[in-house]
Design a protein around this motif. Structure first.
Motif, PDB file in Angstrom:
ATOM      1  N   LEU A 267      40.905  34.862  17.255  1.00  0.00           N
ATOM      2  CA  LEU A 267      42.595  34.158  17.001  1.00  0.00           C
ATOM      3  C   LEU A 267      42.464  33.392  18.434  1.00  0.00           C
ATOM      4  CD1 LEU A 267      44.941  33.431  16.065  1.00  0.00           C
ATOM      5  CD2 LEU A 267      44.888  35.801  16.837  1.00  0.00           C
ATOM      6  N   VAL A 268      43.193  31.594  18.057  1.00  0.00           N
ATOM      7  CA  VAL A 268      42.997  30.734  18.678  1.00  0.00           C
ATOM      8  C   VAL A 268      44.730  30.550  19.317  1.00  0.00           C
ATOM      9  CG1 VAL A 268      42.918  29.268  20.604  1.00  0.00           C
ATOM     10  CG2 VAL A 268      41.073  29.941  19.865  1.00  0.00           C
ATOM     11  N   THR A 269      45.354  30.979  19.924  1.00  0.00           N
ATOM     12  CA  THR A 269      46.853  30.403  20.108  1.00  0.00           C
ATOM     13  C   THR A 269      47.232  29.392  21.379  1.00  0.00           C
ATOM     14  OG1 THR A 269      47.916  33.103  21.017  1.00  0.00           O
ATOM     15  CG2 THR A 269      48.007  32.066  18.814  1.00  0.00           C
ATOM     16  N   SER A 270      48.480  29.344  21.433  1.00  0.00           N
ATOM     17  CA  SER A 270      48.918  28.643  22.495  1.00  0.00           C
ATOM     18  C   SER A 270      50.214  29.283  23.220  1.00  0.00           C
ATOM     19  CB  SER A 270      49.748  27.020  22.430  1.00  0.00           C
ATOM     20  OG  SER A 270      50.073  26.933  22.191  1.00  0.00           O
ATOM     21  N   ALA A 271      51.073  29.496  24.123  1.00  0.00           N
ATOM     22  CA  ALA A 271      51.585  30.163  25.271  1.00  0.00           C
ATOM     23  C   ALA A 271      52.721  29.414  24.754  1.00  0.00           C
ATOM     24  CB  ALA A 271      51.984  30.105  26.603  1.00  0.00           C
ATOM     25  N   ALA A 272      52.572  27.994  24.987  1.00  0.00           N
ATOM     26  CA  ALA A 272      54.028  27.099  24.232  1.00  0.00           C
ATOM     27  C   ALA A 272      53.211  25.599  23.734  1.00  0.00           C
ATOM     28  CB  ALA A 272      54.563  26.355  25.647  1.00  0.00           C
TER      29      ALA A 272
ATOM     30  N   VAL B 231      41.934  34.485  22.159  1.00  0.00           N
ATOM     31  CA  VAL B 231      43.062  34.021  23.390  1.00  0.00           C
ATOM     32  C   VAL B 231      43.484  33.009  23.286  1.00  0.00           C
ATOM     33  CG1 VAL B 231      41.607  31.894  24.704  1.00  0.00           C
ATOM     34  CG2 VAL B 231      39.966  33.449  23.544  1.00  0.00           C
ATOM     35  N   VAL B 232      44.641  32.391  24.366  1.00  0.00           N
ATOM     36  CA  VAL B 232      46.182  32.031  24.676  1.00  0.00           C
ATOM     37  C   VAL B 232      45.566  30.453  24.841  1.00  0.00           C
ATOM     38  CG1 VAL B 232      48.351  31.830  25.197  1.00  0.00           C
ATOM     39  CG2 VAL B 232      46.955  34.469  23.911  1.00  0.00           C
ATOM     40  N   VAL B 233      45.668  29.697  24.953  1.00  0.00           N
ATOM     41  CA  VAL B 233      45.882  28.479  26.029  1.00  0.00           C
ATOM     42  C   VAL B 233      46.911  28.673  26.214  1.00  0.00           C
ATOM     43  CG1 VAL B 233      45.193  25.863  25.551  1.00  0.00           C
ATOM     44  CG2 VAL B 233      43.810  27.194  23.537  1.00  0.00           C
ATOM     45  N   ILE B 234      47.109  28.553  28.218  1.00  0.00           N
ATOM     46  CA  ILE B 234      48.121  27.913  28.942  1.00  0.00           C
ATOM     47  C   ILE B 234      48.018  26.631  29.516  1.00  0.00           C
ATOM     48  CG2 ILE B 234      49.478  28.671  30.458  1.00  0.00           C
ATOM     49  CD1 ILE B 234      48.541  31.961  30.072  1.00  0.00           C
TER      50      ILE B 234
END
Length: 245
Positions: A74-79, A46-49
């Motif tokens: 897995l959790v990441t973020s776009a910026a 999942v990407v947090v935007i």
């Protein structure tokens, strides 16, 4: 205008019965959007935007993630998350729950405190017996043009509370930036502008020593858990220090 959230952004991950992980709940809230992308090794990704500028002073944001037994997420973020000034501090709460035999990799981009802002962060992590965790936290004081214009950075007040099998594993608080006592002294940042840590629980062999200057490696109670802390002059050097661990 402040963003007061009645409900947090929410993620729930569960085994899909085919060796992978399903996401029965994936719901953004306010300026936090959530997007599923391609995962690997049976884990959902999942990407947090950030769908708008946030957090602004006065905002109250929150994210809740639950990884049910046997799932992997897995959790990441776009910026990077950039804290901006406003009428009072902004508040950001993160609640993470990892079930028995489940795994969570929480690896967002840094939080940046722009000049004049104050962000209060509180992350609570609850781990069941046998849960596995990799949690990265990176904090950067000021944007590049803040320092170029000789402006004071923003302030970041952060607390991390971790419980495993019902027992407290870690409870720490940091307060960095103008207004925080001694934040730039030799016992805290010592002239650096970035600080971070990598918490690992139950993920396999642990490093035996800090890999680079400006880092410290702590073994946490109960075995199989370590905290790698680092300070660095900027975000890039901080990421390199944490990646080396």
């Amino acid at each position: 205008m402040s963003t007061l959230l009645a409900a947090p952004a929410r993620i729930t991950a569960e085994p899909d019965g085919r060796g992978g992980t399903a996401l029965p709940l994936l719901a953004g809230a306010g300026p936090i959007a959530l997007r599923r992308t391609r995962g690997e090794g049976g884990a959902a990704h999942v990407v947090v935007i950030g769908s708008m500028a946030a957090p602004l002073g006065g905002d109250r944001l929150a994210v809740r993630a639950e990884v049910l037994p046997g799932a992997a997420l897995l959790v990441t973020s776009a910026a990077a998350t950039i804290s901006l000034p406003g009428p009072g501090p902004a508040y950001y709460e993160v609640d993470l729950t990892v079930g028995e035999g489940a795994r969570l990799d929480w690896l967002p981009e840094p939080v940046v405190a722009a000049a004049g802002s104050h962000l209060v962060l509180h992350t609570r992590i609850t781990l069941a017996p046998g849960a596995r965790l990799r949690y990265r936290e990176e904090q950067v004081l000021g944007r590049r043009h803040d320092w170029a214009r000789l402006r004071d950075p923003g302030r970041l007040t952060s607390r991390l509370t971790v419980r495993r099998a019902g027992r407290l594993l870690l409870d720490q608080q940091t307060d960095l930036g103008p207004g925080a006592p001694g934040w730039d002294g030799p016992a805290v940042l010592g002239g650096n502008r970035a600080a971070g840590q990598l918490l690992t629980v139950g993920t396999g062999p642990q490093p035996a020593a800090p890999p680079t200057a400006g880092t410290a490696l702590l073994a946490l109670p109960g075995g199989g858990a370590t905290l790698l802390a680092a300070v660095a002059p900027d975000a890039l050097a901080l990421r390199r220090a944490l990646d080396a661990g």
